[in-house]
Design a protein around this motif. Structure first.
Motif, short mmCIF file in Angstrom:
data_model
loop_
_atom_site.label_atom_id
_atom_site.label_comp_id
_atom_site.label_asym_id
_atom_site.label_seq_id
_atom_site.Cartn_x
_atom_site.Cartn_y
_atom_site.Cartn_z
N GLY A 118 15.25 -1.15 -3.95
CA GLY A 118 14.63 0.14 -3.65
C GLY A 118 13.65 0.13 -2.48
N GLU A 119 12.68 1.04 -2.55
CA GLU A 119 11.71 1.21 -1.47
C GLU A 119 10.73 0.03 -1.45
OE1 GLU A 119 7.98 4.13 -0.42
OE2 GLU A 119 9.38 4.75 -2.00
N SER A 120 10.35 -0.42 -0.25
CA SER A 120 9.59 -1.66 -0.14
C SER A 120 8.24 -1.59 -0.88
CB SER A 120 9.35 -2.02 1.32
OG SER A 120 8.37 -1.18 1.87
N PHE A 121 7.84 -2.76 -1.38
CA PHE A 121 6.57 -2.93 -2.10
C PHE A 121 5.41 -2.51 -1.20
CE2 PHE A 121 3.55 -6.36 -3.95
CZ PHE A 121 3.05 -5.48 -4.89
N ALA A 122 5.43 -2.97 0.07
CA ALA A 122 4.35 -2.67 1.01
C ALA A 122 4.19 -1.16 1.20
CB ALA A 122 4.63 -3.35 2.35
N ASN A 123 5.31 -0.47 1.37
CA ASN A 123 5.24 0.97 1.60
C ASN A 123 4.78 1.72 0.36
OD1 ASN A 123 5.55 2.93 3.67
ND2 ASN A 123 7.31 3.75 2.58
N GLN A 124 5.18 1.23 -0.82
CA GLN A 124 4.72 1.89 -2.06
C GLN A 124 3.21 1.73 -2.23
OE1 GLN A 124 6.94 1.55 -5.73
NE2 GLN A 124 8.86 1.23 -4.65
N ILE A 125 2.68 0.55 -1.87
CA ILE A 125 1.23 0.35 -1.97
C ILE A 125 0.49 1.30 -1.03
CG2 ILE A 125 -0.61 -1.30 -1.37
CD1 ILE A 125 1.21 -3.48 -2.57
N LEU A 126 1.07 1.48 0.15
CA LEU A 126 0.47 2.37 1.15
C LEU A 126 0.50 3.84 0.69
CD1 LEU A 126 -0.67 2.58 4.04
CD2 LEU A 126 1.68 2.79 4.88
N GLU A 127 1.65 4.26 0.17
CA GLU A 127 1.83 5.69 -0.10
C GLU A 127 1.52 6.12 -1.53
OE1 GLU A 127 5.63 7.03 1.29
OE2 GLU A 127 5.01 6.82 3.39
N LYS A 128 1.85 5.27 -2.50
CA LYS A 128 1.74 5.71 -3.89
C LYS A 128 0.63 4.99 -4.64
CE LYS A 128 6.53 7.16 -3.99
NZ LYS A 128 7.28 6.38 -3.02
N ASN A 129 0.41 3.74 -4.28
CA ASN A 129 -0.63 2.93 -4.91
C ASN A 129 -0.64 3.04 -6.43
OD1 ASN A 129 -2.63 1.08 -4.92
ND2 ASN A 129 -4.23 2.41 -4.16
N TYR A 130 0.50 2.72 -7.04
CA TYR A 130 0.62 2.73 -8.50
C TYR A 130 -0.33 1.69 -9.12
CZ TYR A 130 5.08 5.29 -8.07
OH TYR A 130 6.04 6.22 -7.81
N PRO A 131 -0.78 1.93 -10.35
CA PRO A 131 -1.59 0.91 -11.04
C PRO A 131 -0.73 -0.22 -11.62
CG PRO A 131 -1.46 2.93 -12.37
CD PRO A 131 -0.76 3.23 -11.08
N LEU B 78 9.91 -2.88 7.69
CA LEU B 78 9.34 -1.58 8.00
C LEU B 78 8.09 -1.31 7.15
CD1 LEU B 78 10.06 1.08 9.69
CD2 LEU B 78 10.70 1.99 7.48
N GLY B 79 8.21 -1.55 5.85
CA GLY B 79 7.07 -1.33 4.94
C GLY B 79 5.87 -2.17 5.33
N THR B 80 6.12 -3.44 5.67
CA THR B 80 5.03 -4.34 6.06
C THR B 80 4.38 -3.86 7.36
OG1 THR B 80 6.23 -6.17 5.03
CG2 THR B 80 4.45 -6.76 6.52
N ALA B 81 5.20 -3.37 8.30
CA ALA B 81 4.68 -2.88 9.57
C ALA B 81 3.72 -1.70 9.33
CB ALA B 81 5.83 -2.45 10.48
N LEU B 82 4.13 -0.77 8.48
CA LEU B 82 3.30 0.42 8.21
C LEU B 82 2.01 0.03 7.50
CD1 LEU B 82 6.16 2.85 7.10
CD2 LEU B 82 4.86 2.94 9.24
N LEU B 83 2.12 -0.85 6.49
CA LEU B 83 0.93 -1.27 5.76
C LEU B 83 0.01 -2.08 6.69
CD1 LEU B 83 -0.62 -1.45 3.05
CD2 LEU B 83 0.73 -3.49 2.50
N GLY B 84 0.62 -2.97 7.49
CA GLY B 84 -0.16 -3.79 8.43
C GLY B 84 -0.95 -2.93 9.40
N LYS B 85 -0.28 -1.91 9.93
CA LYS B 85 -0.96 -1.01 10.88
C LYS B 85 -2.12 -0.29 10.20
CE LYS B 85 -0.72 2.16 14.48
NZ LYS B 85 -0.50 3.38 15.03
N ALA B 86 -1.86 0.20 8.98
CA ALA B 86 -2.91 0.92 8.24
C ALA B 86 -4.11 0.01 7.95
CB ALA B 86 -2.33 1.48 6.94
N LYS B 87 -3.87 -1.29 7.83
CA LYS B 87 -4.95 -2.23 7.51
C LYS B 87 -5.57 -2.84 8.76
CE LYS B 87 -4.50 -1.54 3.14
NZ LYS B 87 -5.50 -0.70 2.45
N GLY B 88 -5.21 -2.30 9.93
CA GLY B 88 -5.90 -2.70 11.15
C GLY B 88 -5.30 -3.87 11.91
N TYR B 89 -4.07 -4.25 11.62
CA TYR B 89 -3.41 -5.31 12.39
C TYR B 89 -2.79 -4.74 13.67
CZ TYR B 89 -3.52 -8.71 8.51
OH TYR B 89 -3.91 -9.59 7.53
#
Length: 443
Positions: free
Chosen positions: A137-150, A14-25
């Protein structure tokens, strides 16, 4: 537009799908099983095409890139077809890491990953913005999309490492390597060892590999293979110049002549293996310039991880302990090692080619009765029936807990530490642990 096909509609899918969509795939999710309602709703709301209870080959084999869930083995015919067509197959951490410049701490090992990752995150979050993800926990891909921690702490399994290409943690931690999941590695231990070391595959000398210098398997591999990383070993038995070691009751950590000292007397977690987990986490924190006082306080107030030697309840002076996360023999070894009362041991599930020999001394010394909990208990029965007076087969958690309750006397412990995977009777080890806790509370 590049086509991203995702096999497996779970958390990482799910996380990969959301990040992929946001990145234009152009994204398509396919799951042979059923996708959970809550995940389906997210896919629908984001207008991402998906299917479940089937794999439509025509919609999969036209992918530019495939992200497969770590649960799907390479031997699966569909995965072979994808690879034969020359389509790149990657894991979620590989895909997601392309879209972040964060400092990544990657933690792997046969045992202690979740505890060490959670502990490392617990220390770092006192002073840094940091996410916890990977196999937890919550997927790495989704965290990058939503929170983008350093910064991120990732718990990483060998299955996730099998499908990396460029993924590189700045700090890698390799806790230990003992035989596990050999059914996925052609029953060859060396294949599994190589898989774990992929965590350092792309590291340079600017990056760090923190590892257990008391682990013979790791030492041997490092002697025979070239590695670029800066090495920071930790040990309970010898003095380490650059890295961490135990000096009587203190952990001493030295990095570039900068030494910090941590007393072990008040560590929240018990057992030798947890001193190692604390060393690994503290070395990461020291590298990332966390203050000594913060590290010390965090080690002392850490709450531990659910399903890992979790004290559930005391009933009639019998302590019930949930160690459902012990899905291999080595994890159960640590559990039995830490028991200091006569123990009724609940064990069993899907055997991954287990060798129970290393448990014999503890079983002889500490275990008064064994309750087998699995669809097929034959191997356990034949292995242990000569060692204990009482060994009983059960097929449900309620039954197992009721029998354990009858067998245990005041001052004993009842330990659920299965040494096996859970998929024969349970959804996963969390489900198994929760059912155990519910059954204990209903006694």
């Amino acid at each position: 537009m590049k086509r991203l096909v995702i096999l497996g509609g779970g958390e990482s899918g799910l996380g990969t799908a959301l990040l992929g969509k946001a990145k234009g795939y152009e994204v398509f999710v396919s799951d042979k099983g059923t996708i959970k309602e809550k995940y389906k709703n997210v896919l629908i709301n984001n207008e991402i095409e998906f299917e479940d209870e089937q794999h439509t080959e025509s919609k999969i084999l036209n992918a530019d890139i495939v992200m497969k869930s770590p649960g799907i083995p390479d031997k699966a015919p569909l995965v072979k077809q994808i690879r034969d067509k020359g389509i790149l197959v990657i894991s979620e951490i590989e895909f997601a890491s392309k879209y972040t410049n964060a400092t990544i701490v990657g933690i792997t090992g046969s045992n202690g990953k979740t505890t060490t990752a959670t502990l490392t995150h617990h220390i770092l979050k006192q002073e840094l913005e940091v996410g916890l993800s990977g196999n937890i926990g919550e997927s790495f891909a989704n965290q990058i999309l939503e929170k983008n921690y350093p910064n991120y702490v990732l718990e990483i399994s060998s299955f996730q490492l099998d499908d990396i290409v460029d993924f590189k943690p700045h700090i890698a931690v390799l806790l230990n390597i003992t035989p596990d999941h050999l059914d996925r590695y052609d029953y060859k231990f060396e294949n599994y060892i190589n898989s774990k070391f992929r965590i350092a595959l792309n590291q340079t000398k600017e990056d760090y590999l923190i590892y257990d210098a008391d682990d013979e398997v790791i030492n041997e591999w490092l002697m025979l293979n070239k590695i670029q990383s800066t090495l920071l070993p930790f040990s309970l038995t010898r003095v380490i110049e650059n890295g961490a070691y135990l000096d009587k009751e203190n952990i001493k950590i030295t990095i570039d002549n900068n030494q910090i000292i941590m007393p072990t007397a008040n560590l929240a977690l018990e057992g030798k293996h947890n001193i190692k987990n604390a060393m690994a986490a503290s070395t990461v924190a020291h590298l990332l310039k966390i203050r000594k006082q913060t590290i010390r306080e965090s080690l002392e107030n850490f709450q531990g991880v659910e399903h890992r030697l979790e004290h559930v309840l005391k009933i009639n002076k019998v302590q019930y302990i949930n160690d459902s996360k012990a899905t291999n023999v080595n994890a159960t070894y640590y559990a039995l090692e830490s028991m200091d009362t006569p123990t009724v041991w609940i064990v069993g599930g899907v055997d991954k080619g287990n060798n129970y020999e290393e448990l014999f001394p503890f079983v002889n010394e500490k275990v008064k009765a064994i309750v087998c909990l699995g669809v097929d208990n034959e191997k356990l029965m034949s292995t242990f029936s000569n060692m204990v007076d009482v060994i009983i087969e059960t097929q449900s958690m309620n039954e197992a807990v009721k029998i354990a309750y009858k067998l245990a006397e005041s001052g004993d412990s009842v330990l659920l530490s299965p040494a096996c995977a859970s998929f024969d009777l349970f959804e996963n080890y969390e489900d198994r642990g929760r059912q155990f806790k519910d059954a204990v509370r209903n006694l």
